[in-house]
Scaffold this motif. Sequence first.
Motif, PDB file in Angstrom:
ATOM      1  N   ASN A 312       0.815  -1.177  -0.036  1.00  0.00           N
ATOM      2  CA  ASN A 312      -0.143   0.032   0.055  1.00  0.00           C
ATOM      3  C   ASN A 312       0.779   1.192   0.208  1.00  0.00           C
ATOM      4  N   ILE A 313       2.200   1.175   0.007  1.00  0.00           N
ATOM      5  CA  ILE A 313       2.826   2.422   0.125  1.00  0.00           C
ATOM      6  C   ILE A 313       3.440   2.964  -1.460  1.00  0.00           C
ATOM      7  N   GLU A 314       3.230   4.181  -1.315  1.00  0.00           N
ATOM      8  CA  GLU A 314       3.658   4.801  -2.736  1.00  0.00           C
ATOM      9  C   GLU A 314       5.068   5.179  -2.743  1.00  0.00           C
ATOM     10  N   VAL A 315       5.910   5.211  -3.907  1.00  0.00           N
ATOM     11  CA  VAL A 315       7.350   5.273  -3.656  1.00  0.00           C
ATOM     12  C   VAL A 315       7.686   6.224  -4.714  1.00  0.00           C
ATOM     13  N   LEU A 316       8.809   7.120  -4.591  1.00  0.00           N
ATOM     14  CA  LEU A 316       9.340   7.838  -5.531  1.00  0.00           C
ATOM     15  C   LEU A 316      10.689   7.631  -5.456  1.00  0.00           C
ATOM     16  N   ASN A 317      11.447   7.982  -6.781  1.00  0.00           N
ATOM     17  CA  ASN A 317      12.933   7.942  -6.842  1.00  0.00           C
ATOM     18  C   ASN A 317      13.548   9.342  -6.862  1.00  0.00           C
ATOM     19  N   HIS A 318      12.859  10.291  -7.172  1.00  0.00           N
ATOM     20  CA  HIS A 318      13.698  11.690  -7.525  1.00  0.00           C
ATOM     21  C   HIS A 318      12.827  12.911  -6.780  1.00  0.00           C
TER      22      HIS A 318
END
Length: 332
Positions: A312-318
């Motif tokens: 359920n976790i939303e992740v970003l790289n930048h």
Amino acid sequence: MATIYDVSELAGVSLATVSRVMNNNARVSDKTKQKVTAAMEALDYRPSAIAKGLASNKSGSVGVLISELHGPFYGMMMSAIESELRNADVHAIIAAGHSDAAEEKEAIEFLLSRKCDALVLWVESVSDKYLLELSKRSTPVFILGRKINGLAKNCITLDNHMGGYLAASHLAKMGHKKVAYISGPLWKKEAQDRLGGFEAALNEHKIKLNENLIYEGDYQEAGGQAGLQYLFKQRAKFSAVFCANDEMAAGAMSAARDLGLSLPQDLSIMGFDNVKYAEYVYPKLSTINYPVGQMASMAAKWVLKTVYNNKNIEVLNHFEPTLVERESVAKV
């Protein structure tokens, strides 16, 4: 003190079954869960991370490697990672690499020896090749503040070039045409990028950065002090100085006052990072926000999503830097 072995014996089930119950494994029947739970309550048993890991094959710990254990920047980083993991009942094991390749490698091997489920690394000296080889091992690796070709999906990065660009653009818009620069150690990629972005923005405003007004610092307050003292020994005049982090900016402020200067009337000073004390120094420091807390938290979320199956976790790289205007830059 009761152990998992005592629970197993009282409930009449295997050690693995007890561990499955503690990890809420769906493979255990409700009847068996009730037996194990009743045994735990009767024995006043408190499950350990090792006991929980018998069935999950996980230690419940994540290795975190940073450059230093002191300073506000790394403090924000450690706090954000530890908080995110702790909320998920995962523990952080922290080590320092001191920007030295041998020490970074030694610290990484130490964390691996502790059976960490994943590694979150802020590394500056080990090579990309080493990190790529490390990523092929069984322990997942996530990199903070550095982009590695071939490992980009596991890297959380900031556009440092844009950060330098924003700083120079702000100084130019405030009317400064003669500016100085106190950089970080230029063997570091982010220090090169900040300087490159700074020069690019100055060129757009038809302002040339005098090479005599560039000082290579060390990201420490003492480096900022030494940098400003060096710059004032040069014959070229300047009305503003950009420091590649807030610690050096604080040191430059101190050195400027020692020289009898009034800030920002006689000299404008700008920083980079937006650490907590930037809004408490006098004058309040204009700076570039480095969202290190958000990035560190995101690294922990990557671990929770990838290693502990929290879908359920939303992740970003930048991440992108932003300008923070306060009072240390005057208009001329």
